[in-house]
Design an enzyme around this catalytic site. Structure first.
Site, short mmCIF file in Angstrom:
data_model
loop_
_atom_site.label_atom_id
_atom_site.label_comp_id
_atom_site.label_asym_id
_atom_site.label_seq_id
_atom_site.Cartn_x
_atom_site.Cartn_y
_atom_site.Cartn_z
N HIS A 12 0.83 -1.20 0.00
CA HIS A 12 0.00 0.00 0.00
C HIS A 12 0.87 1.26 0.00
CE1 HIS A 12 -3.45 2.49 0.87
NE2 HIS A 12 -2.75 3.06 1.84
N ASP A 70 10.65 5.75 8.47
CA ASP A 70 10.26 5.24 9.79
C ASP A 70 9.32 6.25 10.42
OD1 ASP A 70 10.25 3.19 11.64
OD2 ASP A 70 11.83 4.07 12.86
N PHE A 150 -5.41 2.43 10.38
CA PHE A 150 -4.67 1.36 11.05
C PHE A 150 -3.92 1.94 12.24
CE2 PHE A 150 -0.19 2.20 10.00
CZ PHE A 150 -0.36 3.23 9.09
N GLY A 151 -3.17 1.11 12.92
CA GLY A 151 -2.30 1.58 14.01
C GLY A 151 -3.08 2.34 15.07
N TYR A 152 -2.58 3.52 15.41
CA TYR A 152 -3.17 4.33 16.48
C TYR A 152 -4.25 5.28 15.96
CZ TYR A 152 0.98 2.76 19.07
OH TYR A 152 1.95 2.00 19.68
N ASP A 153 -4.68 5.11 14.72
CA ASP A 153 -5.65 6.05 14.12
C ASP A 153 -6.89 6.29 14.99
OD1 ASP A 153 -4.22 6.84 11.93
OD2 ASP A 153 -5.18 5.46 10.53
N HIS A 178 1.28 12.90 8.50
CA HIS A 178 2.73 12.91 8.64
C HIS A 178 3.42 12.32 7.42
CE1 HIS A 178 0.53 9.56 10.20
NE2 HIS A 178 1.57 8.76 10.13
N ARG A 179 2.92 11.16 6.95
CA ARG A 179 3.58 10.49 5.82
C ARG A 179 3.45 11.35 4.55
NH1 ARG A 179 2.87 5.93 7.71
NH2 ARG A 179 0.63 6.12 7.42
P1 IMP Z 1 6.05 2.46 10.21
O1 IMP Z 1 7.41 2.98 10.49
O2 IMP Z 1 5.36 3.16 9.06
O3 IMP Z 1 6.01 0.96 10.07
O4 IMP Z 1 5.15 2.80 11.48
C1 IMP Z 1 5.45 2.30 12.78
C2 IMP Z 1 4.19 2.20 13.61
O5 IMP Z 1 3.66 3.52 13.86
C3 IMP Z 1 3.04 1.44 12.96
O6 IMP Z 1 3.14 0.06 13.22
C4 IMP Z 1 1.82 2.03 13.65
O7 IMP Z 1 1.63 1.47 14.92
C5 IMP Z 1 2.24 3.48 13.84
N1 IMP Z 1 1.77 4.31 12.69
C6 IMP Z 1 2.51 4.72 11.62
N2 IMP Z 1 1.76 5.46 10.78
C7 IMP Z 1 0.53 5.51 11.34
C8 IMP Z 1 -0.70 6.13 10.91
O8 IMP Z 1 -0.81 6.77 9.86
N3 IMP Z 1 -1.74 5.96 11.74
C9 IMP Z 1 -1.68 5.26 12.91
N4 IMP Z 1 -0.58 4.65 13.32
C10 IMP Z 1 0.54 4.78 12.55
#
Ligand code: IMP
Length: 194
Positions: A12, A70, A150-153, A178-179
């Site tokens: 994705h 990261d 996903f994640g903490y959304d 952020h991304r």
């Molecule tokens: P990664 O470095 O993109 O793999 O992100 C590390 C971790 O941060 C993920 O496993 C999520 O727990 C959290 N995370 C990263 N991006 C998001 C987001 O856009 N929404 C919610 N949690 C996020």
């Protein structure tokens, strides 16, 4: 088309970044396209270190321009935790539900709910490292709300919003995330290269 290797196995993410960089003449290749099935270990203690470690791994293996990312959720009252340990905050195997439960527990008596998501990209171009960053500020909700993302959304309410990221359509989140901001930072650098 110039090729940029990307140290991610997340289809994705690769597709999303390809869509942004293709108009600039870049084609992004993720780990699977390079024949690598395993994630590259993240052994650093900061987001910058992890991004640099992953990019360097690819550069050493293939000798081509490459980048890695990261991301962490940084909570002010927790001195920046879970931060670089966001993915496995509640241990392995990683679980979004357990991570959120642990965060809410850590913040049970905390009134300062300020937090931010931060993404770092490390680009290695002709052997030189360049860093890019994107931040979205916000606050941590009292309980998870919403089902998207996903994640903490479900716990993250961006500044100026009353809804969590998990209550937003993907396109809406992707405008301010952020991304998206980190990719924009990377893109403005690559644009100057044209
Ligand atoms: P990664 O470095 O993109 O793999 O992100 C590390 C971790 O941060 C993920 O496993 C999520 O727990 C959290 N995370 C990263 N991006 C998001 C987001 O856009 N929404 C919610 N949690 C996020």
């Amino acid at each position: 088309m110039k090729t940029l290797l990307f140290a991610s196995g997340n289809a994705h993410k690769i597709e999303e970044i390809n869509a942004v960089l293709a108009p600039l003449g870049y084609q992004v290749q993720g780990l699977h396209a390079l024949g690598l099935q395993e994630d590259i270990p993240e052994t650093g203690t900061t987001l910058d270190e992890n991004a640099a470690i992953k990019a360097a791994y690819l550069y050493e293996k293939f000798g081509k321009d490459c980048f890695a990312d990261d991301t962490g959720l940084e909570v002010e009252a927790l001195n920046g935790a879970p931060g670089v340990y966001s993915a496995r905050y509640a241990g392995t195997p990683k679980s979004d539900a357990n991570n959120m439960a642990k965060l809410l527990e850590a913040m049970a008596a905390v009134t300062n709910r300020k937090a931010q998501f931060r993404t770092v990209f490390c680009l290695i171009e002709a052997g030189e490292k360049h860093f890019f960053e994107g931040v979205v500020t916000g606050s941590i909700a009292e309980e998870p709300v919403g089902t998207a993302g996903f994640g903490y959304d479900p716990l993250f309410i961006p500044t100026g919003e009353s809804r969590t990221f998990a209550q937003m359509a993907a396109a809406e989140k992707n405008k301010i995330s952020h991304r998206a901001r980190a990719v924009a930072d990377l893109m403005s650098y690559l644009k100057k290269r044209l």
